[in-house]
Design a protein around this motif. Structure first.
Motif, short mmCIF file in Angstrom:
data_model
loop_
_atom_site.label_atom_id
_atom_site.label_comp_id
_atom_site.label_asym_id
_atom_site.label_seq_id
_atom_site.Cartn_x
_atom_site.Cartn_y
_atom_site.Cartn_z
N ASP A 220 0.83 -1.21 0.00
CA ASP A 220 0.00 0.00 0.00
C ASP A 220 0.86 1.26 0.00
N GLY A 221 2.10 1.11 -0.36
CA GLY A 221 3.07 2.21 -0.39
C GLY A 221 4.45 1.64 -0.58
N LYS B 209 2.99 6.00 -2.14
CA LYS B 209 2.29 4.97 -2.91
C LYS B 209 2.89 4.79 -4.30
#
Length: 426
Positions: free
Chosen positions: A361-362, A384
């Motif tokens: 997620d990043g 991200k």
């Protein structure tokens, strides 16, 4: 007049692109043969995704024989059991031998799981070092999600590759949250690094602050200066040492799922050969990637000997990143071209590092020029965009490998990242 024969030993990242670049550089002026221990190339940076089910192994596989045939590169998957440098030949796993005029060693490492009792896929911990290991880790991960238990992730003393350990810890956190079970899975990160974000490089930019912040945000506890003593079926025995390397605290960490990266050493085919390899089996080279004792042998990638960036309480090796390996490939190919032309080699690798550590997620990206400090470029950032950049690079790189194209993959990635972030790399 017969042309010289160049054998490339190892069909991973360094060996595969070395074979491509040698053919493109030398054309019909040399015979090229690639020796691997498998017919398949696997995109290892995607193994953390395989381990949580985000990729199928087949999606990151390249079947090498047809690609090599199209480009006029001989190929065998028999593997080598011994390099015999005094006779300019390789002994292969099928009992045959190959003679060479020049040898390029690009084997990657041997994974030293056996140096710690109960460690590794044959013991009580899992691995993402090879794609087949990652596939088994995925099976165990599904069992964990059905029966949540504590996790231990990290690296053992002597490891020289830390980015994938951080990646996997964060990816596990991301996927467990998606499945709604993260609250039932305590996680501990265990590493011989003197501090979080050292990475075997004494940090790059603010990797210490960035990675510590990520771990706090994700409720991942950590133990640095950690020496793994042994691993039982559900308990990892770890000693935390002080600055002098003396034990200051013992930890018995319960787990239901554990993945630690091992120490590396040279493969058995090159270990114990005086003048060729050091006591750990890593290949000795000069500034032109050439072995001083056997000047018709070159080496590149994870198999070469590099001293640590500085003293640490526990052994912490220096990573050989894709960008660095690519530079070693180019220097080796150019130097072999000069030698075949009757000249002395002049090219040196630029040991720079770029890493995209995806967290699902990043992620965190860093660039170090040169890899060993002090540096001209010392930069790290998060966002991200790192995840998206790694997904795009995976597709780009695999497409190029499947086509047998030789070009500076990682250099292009570094220039793109720095261009986006308005930084200089020249």
């Amino acid at each position: 007049m017969p042309v010289p024969k160049i054998v490339v030993l190892g069909a991973g990242l360094g060996g595969t692109i070395a074979a491509y670049e040698l053919r493109a550089k030398l054309r019909d002026r040399a015979e090229i043969e690639l020796v691997g221990n498998s017919e398949d190339y696997w995109f290892v940076p995607s193994n953390p995704w395989v381990a949580v089910g985000w990729r199928e192994p087949e999606a990151i596989r390249v079947h090498l024989p047809p690609v090599m045939k199209r480009h006029g590169i001989a190929f065998t998957a028999a593997g080598a059991t011994r390099v015999v440098p005094g006779e300019n030949r390789l002994e292969l796993g099928d009992g045959s031998t190959i003679d060479y005029d020049y040898l390029v060693i690009a084997t990657g490492p041997d994974l030293a799981f056996d140096e710690i009792p109960g460690f590794g896929p044959q013991g009580n911990t899992l691995s993402i070092c090879q794609t087949q290991h990652a596939a088994e880790t995925h099976r165990r991960f599904e069992e964990l999600c059905a029966n949540p238990r504590p996790i231990v992730v990290g690296a053992a003393q002597g490891a020289s590759c830390y980015g994938p350990a951080y990646e996997f810890a964060m990816i596990l956190d991301t996927e467990l949250k998606r499945r709604g079970v993260r609250d039932r899975v305590p996680m501990t990160f265990v590493t011989p690094e003197p501090y979080i974000g050292h990475l075997g490089l004494d940090g790059v930019g603010d990797t210490k602050g960035l990675l510590e912040s990520e771990m706090r945000d994700r409720h991942i506890k950590w133990i640095t200066n950690a020496k793994v003593i042994g691993v039982d079926a559900e308990v990892m025995h770890v000693e935390e040492v002080d600055e002098d390397g003396k034990t200051k605290r013992a930890h018995d960490i319960p787990f239901g799922f554990a993945m630690l990266l091992p120490a590396f050493r040279g493969v058995e085919a090159v270990r114990g050969i005086e003048g060729l390899s050091n006591p750990r089996g890593f290949i000795l080279i000069d500034k032109h990637q050439r072995n001083p004792a056997f000047p018709n042998i070159f080496a590149l990638g994870v198999c070469i000997a590099i001293p640590p960036v500085g003293p640490t309480p526990l052994p912490v090796g220096v990573p050989k990143t894709g960008f660095m390996i690519e530079s070693m490939v180019t220097a080796t190919v150019e130097n072999l071209g000069e030698i075949i032309d009757g000249k002395e080699p002049t090219h040196e690798a630029s040991w720079n590092a770029i890493c995209l550590a995806d967290f699902g997620d990043g992620g965190v990206a860093f660039i170090a020029k040169p890899q060993i400090p002090p540096r001209n470029t010392n930069w790290a950032a998060e966002g991200k965009w790192v995840h998206l950049a790694k997904v795009g690079f995976e597709k780009y790189f695999l497409r190029k490998i499947r086509r047998g194209e030789s070009e500076p993959f990682y250099e292009k990635l570094a220039l793109h990242v720095l261009g986006v972030k308005k930084l200089r790399f020249d």
